[in-house]
Design a protein around this motif. Structure first.
Motif, PDB file in Angstrom:
ATOM      1  N   TRP A  32       0.814  -1.288  -0.035  1.00  0.00           N
ATOM      2  CA  TRP A  32      -0.125  -0.136  -0.168  1.00  0.00           C
ATOM      3  C   TRP A  32       0.783   1.174  -0.033  1.00  0.00           C
ATOM      4  CZ3 TRP A  32       0.783   3.778   3.682  1.00  0.00           C
ATOM      5  CH2 TRP A  32       1.277   3.315   4.971  1.00  0.00           C
ATOM      6  N   SER A  33       2.161   1.077   0.386  1.00  0.00           N
ATOM      7  CA  SER A  33       2.932   2.284   0.698  1.00  0.00           C
ATOM      8  C   SER A  33       3.641   2.741  -0.561  1.00  0.00           C
ATOM      9  CB  SER A  33       3.893   2.051   1.785  1.00  0.00           C
ATOM     10  OG  SER A  33       4.940   0.857   1.440  1.00  0.00           O
ATOM     11  N   LEU A  34       3.401   1.893  -1.887  1.00  0.00           N
ATOM     12  CA  LEU A  34       4.285   1.949  -2.909  1.00  0.00           C
ATOM     13  C   LEU A  34       3.486   2.400  -4.012  1.00  0.00           C
ATOM     14  CD1 LEU A  34       6.271  -1.505  -3.116  1.00  0.00           C
ATOM     15  CD2 LEU A  34       6.862   0.637  -1.800  1.00  0.00           C
ATOM     16  N   GLU A  35       4.200   3.164  -5.100  1.00  0.00           N
ATOM     17  CA  GLU A  35       3.362   3.380  -6.395  1.00  0.00           C
ATOM     18  C   GLU A  35       4.074   2.448  -7.482  1.00  0.00           C
ATOM     19  OE1 GLU A  35       1.387   5.939  -6.531  1.00  0.00           O
ATOM     20  OE2 GLU A  35       1.753   6.818  -4.417  1.00  0.00           O
ATOM     21  N   ASN A  36       2.941   2.330  -8.401  1.00  0.00           N
ATOM     22  CA  ASN A  36       3.071   1.499  -9.740  1.00  0.00           C
ATOM     23  C   ASN A  36       3.811  -0.103  -9.307  1.00  0.00           C
ATOM     24  OD1 ASN A  36       2.680   3.856 -11.374  1.00  0.00           O
ATOM     25  ND2 ASN A  36       4.844   4.352 -11.078  1.00  0.00           N
ATOM     26  N   VAL A  37       2.829  -0.534  -8.503  1.00  0.00           N
ATOM     27  CA  VAL A  37       2.792  -2.118  -7.950  1.00  0.00           C
ATOM     28  C   VAL A  37       2.361  -2.938  -9.131  1.00  0.00           C
ATOM     29  CG1 VAL A  37       2.416  -3.787  -6.170  1.00  0.00           C
ATOM     30  CG2 VAL A  37       2.786  -1.407  -5.591  1.00  0.00           C
ATOM     31  N   PRO A  38       3.134  -3.700  -9.846  1.00  0.00           N
ATOM     32  CA  PRO A  38       2.836  -4.815 -10.673  1.00  0.00           C
ATOM     33  C   PRO A  38       1.484  -5.514 -10.141  1.00  0.00           C
ATOM     34  CG  PRO A  38       5.133  -5.170 -10.342  1.00  0.00           C
ATOM     35  CD  PRO A  38       4.494  -4.104  -9.204  1.00  0.00           C
ATOM     36  N   LYS A  39       0.360  -5.646 -11.107  1.00  0.00           N
ATOM     37  CA  LYS A  39      -0.882  -6.132 -10.605  1.00  0.00           C
ATOM     38  C   LYS A  39      -0.719  -7.371 -10.198  1.00  0.00           C
ATOM     39  CE  LYS A  39      -5.629  -6.484 -12.662  1.00  0.00           C
ATOM     40  NZ  LYS A  39      -6.182  -5.694 -11.478  1.00  0.00           N
ATOM     41  N   TRP A  40      -0.036  -8.315 -10.572  1.00  0.00           N
ATOM     42  CA  TRP A  40       0.304  -9.626 -10.276  1.00  0.00           C
ATOM     43  C   TRP A  40       0.597  -9.733  -8.824  1.00  0.00           C
ATOM     44  CZ3 TRP A  40       4.774 -12.202  -8.509  1.00  0.00           C
ATOM     45  CH2 TRP A  40       5.787 -11.378  -8.630  1.00  0.00           C
ATOM     46  N   LEU A  41       1.098  -8.835  -8.311  1.00  0.00           N
ATOM     47  CA  LEU A  41       1.378  -8.810  -6.735  1.00  0.00           C
ATOM     48  C   LEU A  41       0.260  -8.482  -5.835  1.00  0.00           C
ATOM     49  CD1 LEU A  41       5.060  -7.280  -6.679  1.00  0.00           C
ATOM     50  CD2 LEU A  41       4.517  -9.801  -6.419  1.00  0.00           C
ATOM     51  N   GLU A  42      -0.631  -7.499  -6.545  1.00  0.00           N
ATOM     52  CA  GLU A  42      -1.602  -7.273  -5.713  1.00  0.00           C
ATOM     53  C   GLU A  42      -2.972  -7.930  -5.380  1.00  0.00           C
ATOM     54  OE1 GLU A  42      -1.511  -2.385  -5.941  1.00  0.00           O
ATOM     55  OE2 GLU A  42      -2.107  -3.526  -7.819  1.00  0.00           O
ATOM     56  N   HIS A  43      -3.962  -7.715  -4.457  1.00  0.00           N
ATOM     57  CA  HIS A  43      -5.253  -8.174  -4.534  1.00  0.00           C
ATOM     58  C   HIS A  43      -6.104  -7.866  -5.899  1.00  0.00           C
ATOM     59  CE1 HIS A  43      -4.817  -9.789  -0.395  1.00  0.00           C
ATOM     60  NE2 HIS A  43      -4.618  -8.423   0.186  1.00  0.00           N
ATOM     61  N   SER A  44      -6.927  -8.979  -6.104  1.00  0.00           N
ATOM     62  CA  SER A  44      -7.555  -8.710  -7.297  1.00  0.00           C
ATOM     63  C   SER A  44      -8.938  -8.409  -6.673  1.00  0.00           C
ATOM     64  CB  SER A  44      -8.064 -10.153  -8.241  1.00  0.00           C
ATOM     65  OG  SER A  44      -6.662 -10.517  -8.957  1.00  0.00           O
ATOM     66  N   LYS A  45      -9.656  -7.740  -7.503  1.00  0.00           N
ATOM     67  CA  LYS A  45     -11.017  -6.931  -7.328  1.00  0.00           C
ATOM     68  C   LYS A  45     -12.253  -8.294  -7.260  1.00  0.00           C
ATOM     69  CE  LYS A  45     -10.039  -2.612  -9.069  1.00  0.00           C
ATOM     70  NZ  LYS A  45     -10.439  -1.347 -10.130  1.00  0.00           N
ATOM     71  N   ALA A  46     -13.199  -7.772  -6.453  1.00  0.00           N
ATOM     72  CA  ALA A  46     -14.359  -8.859  -6.453  1.00  0.00           C
ATOM     73  C   ALA A  46     -14.785  -9.071  -8.063  1.00  0.00           C
ATOM     74  CB  ALA A  46     -15.112  -8.226  -5.458  1.00  0.00           C
ATOM     75  N   SER A  47     -14.833  -8.216  -8.555  1.00  0.00           N
ATOM     76  CA  SER A  47     -15.356  -8.480  -9.993  1.00  0.00           C
ATOM     77  C   SER A  47     -14.661  -9.255 -10.912  1.00  0.00           C
ATOM     78  CB  SER A  47     -15.869  -7.108 -10.658  1.00  0.00           C
ATOM     79  OG  SER A  47     -14.558  -6.240 -10.752  1.00  0.00           O
ATOM     80  N   GLU A  48     -13.353  -9.294 -10.440  1.00  0.00           N
ATOM     81  CA  GLU A  48     -12.403  -9.907 -11.452  1.00  0.00           C
ATOM     82  C   GLU A  48     -12.443 -11.604 -11.302  1.00  0.00           C
ATOM     83  OE1 GLU A  48      -9.123  -6.303 -12.212  1.00  0.00           O
ATOM     84  OE2 GLU A  48      -8.753  -7.818 -10.542  1.00  0.00           O
ATOM     85  N   ASP A  49     -11.999 -12.136 -12.435  1.00  0.00           N
ATOM     86  CA  ASP A  49     -11.936 -13.440 -12.458  1.00  0.00           C
ATOM     87  C   ASP A  49     -10.199 -13.561 -12.424  1.00  0.00           C
ATOM     88  OD1 ASP A  49     -11.387 -16.308 -12.697  1.00  0.00           O
ATOM     89  OD2 ASP A  49     -11.996 -16.391 -14.884  1.00  0.00           O
ATOM     90  N   ALA A  50      -9.673 -13.440 -11.323  1.00  0.00           N
ATOM     91  CA  ALA A  50      -8.137 -13.468 -11.277  1.00  0.00           C
ATOM     92  C   ALA A  50      -7.762 -13.503  -9.910  1.00  0.00           C
ATOM     93  CB  ALA A  50      -7.877 -11.949 -11.778  1.00  0.00           C
ATOM     94  N   MET A  51      -6.499 -13.529  -9.757  1.00  0.00           N
ATOM     95  CA  MET A  51      -5.630 -13.822  -8.502  1.00  0.00           C
ATOM     96  C   MET A  51      -4.233 -13.499  -8.181  1.00  0.00           C
ATOM     97  SD  MET A  51      -5.711 -17.543  -6.247  1.00  0.00           S
ATOM     98  CE  MET A  51      -4.466 -18.165  -7.356  1.00  0.00           C
ATOM     99  N   GLY A  52      -4.093 -12.636  -7.593  1.00  0.00           N
ATOM    100  CA  GLY A  52      -2.490 -11.919  -7.350  1.00  0.00           C
ATOM    101  C   GLY A  52      -1.777 -12.701  -6.171  1.00  0.00           C
ATOM    102  N   LEU A  53      -0.646 -12.491  -6.028  1.00  0.00           N
ATOM    103  CA  LEU A  53       0.220 -12.809  -5.075  1.00  0.00           C
ATOM    104  C   LEU A  53      -0.505 -12.709  -3.497  1.00  0.00           C
ATOM    105  CD1 LEU A  53       2.838 -14.586  -3.961  1.00  0.00           C
ATOM    106  CD2 LEU A  53       3.882 -12.358  -3.722  1.00  0.00           C
TER     107      LEU A  53
END
Length: 399
Positions: A32-53
């Motif tokens: 949360w303290s960073l900028e421009n974090v790669p999407k694959w590291l973050e939480h995916s949104k509830a509406s997305e069919d996806a999963m990050g680290l």
């Protein structure tokens, strides 16, 4: 399968797995303290069919909770504890996790403008109270009264913090609410269900698998609409995560029971079983993905199956590396995260509060892109090293 003769058997890979997972948890919690974090590291949104680290770390931790349950309960039985005492201990641990979880999740919903103190002062007080109550005090009879007074002071501090708490809308603030219990609260509910299931099933593998399947199928039935007739009671009584979170715990319990009941437990046979188990879970996850997608926030069956499979593969690798190959020294620096997990988890709350009150902030270039990710990894390692340091001076939480 023949039951192992020693209930005190311990797998070093479980502690290493816990330590690595805590390192990752602190790392992703700092994104949360960073900028421009790669999407694959973050939480995916509830509406997305996806999963990050970030969506994989919490299930992995719950799986480790399950791995530890059979060893912990069996050791208590070996010391002579009855089922009544064991269930009492389970209830006490659950209460502690729920209480901490409720306070933390209310901190996240605090209305600072309506408070008489800064929310960061409130946060620091909250963590200090946790340490006063659940610190492991030395077994010194002469100072027992003093240690009891510290515990009482911790509870009184929590009461005081609760009395001055205001949350929600600053114009119309509310008092403390359960909300979603927070991460620690979810761990508490999941641990309670997994531990009680193991108390009932013991090292009977078929029954342990049945317990795991109950939660997996409960989760599946919830999404399939089979349990819609229970909607009137859902608001009041329900299985946490619609069965998903205790399913992770019971997946770990099953893995440990397989080890404990295996004829050649400490061998490649157990490794193969873990891999096959993982493949089955992945097949279930990807098989249910077309229906409800992968989502941590919605706790879909695909998320349960895929994350359980990943946890099994990770445990299989660490079992091979640490217990079979005896290569553990590489993880020594992470040891405090594996043995003082709760302490490690809570330290960042004080860290963030103190640096905010002090007005300390890193320049943007240290919080952006690859440099920022290195910064978060270093922060995670620093927290673990700090945990080890305060452990050595007698500060360590245990519930």
């Amino acid at each position: 399968m023949n039951k192992v003769t020693s209930s005190s058997l311990r797998l070093d890979s479980i502690d290493v797995f816990r330590a690595v997972t805590m390192f990752l948890m602190i790392f992703v919690n700092d994104l949360w303290s960073l900028e421009n974090v790669p999407k694959w590291l973050e939480h995916s949104k509830a509406s997305e069919d996806a999963m990050g680290l970030s969506d994989v770390v919490f299930p992995g931790f719950l799986f480790i909770v399950g791995l530890s349950i059979p060893f912990a309960i069996s050791n208590r039985r070996k010391k002579g504890d009855s089922n009544v005492l064991i269930i009492r201990h389970i209830a006490e641990r659950t209460f502690a996790l729920l209480l901490m979880g409720i306070f933390i999740v209310n901190y996240e919903n605090i209305a600072e403008e309506a408070m008489v103190v800064s929310k960061y002062v409130w946060e620091i007080g909250m963590v200090i109270a946790f340490f006063l109550i659940w610190n492991v005090y030395p077994p010194n009879p002469e100072r027992k009264g003093f240690y009891t007074a510290l515990k009482v002071a911790g509870y009184l501090l929590l009461v005081g913090l609760a009395l001055i708490y205001r949350g929600g809308d600053p114009e119309n603030p509310s008092w403390m609410e359960t909300h979603w219990y927070g991460i620690l609260g979810l761990i508490g509910w999941s641990y309670l269900l997994g531990a009680l299931t193991y108390v009932l099933t013991g090292d009977r593998l078929a029954w342990a698998i049945a317990g795991w399947l109950f939660f997996v199928l409960f989760n599946l039935a919830s999404f399939a609409g089979t349990l819609d007739f229970l909607d009137p009671v859902r608001k009041h009584v329900w299985v946490v995560g619609s069965g998903s979170m205790p399913a992770f715990v019971m997946g770990g319990v099953v893995a440990s029971v397989i080890y404990r009941t295996g004829r050649n437990a400490a061998s490649n046979t157990f490794l193969v079983i873990l891999i096959v188990f993982g493949v089955i879970c992945l097949a279930y996850g990807f098989g249910t993905r077309p229906f409800w997608g992968i989502s941590k926030i919605r706790a879909t069956p695909a998320w349960v199956g895929i994350c359980t499979g990943i946890s099994l593969f990770a445990f299989a690798f660490l079992f091979w590396l640490v217990d079979l190959r005896k290569l553990r020294n590489w993880a020594n620096v992470l040891n405090p995260a594996g043995t003082a997990t709760l302490t490690c988890y809570l330290i960042p709350y004080i860290w963030y509060a103190v640096i905010t009150l002090a007005g300390i902030s890193l320049p943007l270039y240290l919080r952006t892109g690859l440099v920022g990710l290195v910064k978060s990894a270093c922060f995670s390692l620093l927290v673990i090293l700090l945990t080890g340091a305060i452990n050595r001076i007698g500060i360590k939480l245990k519930i």
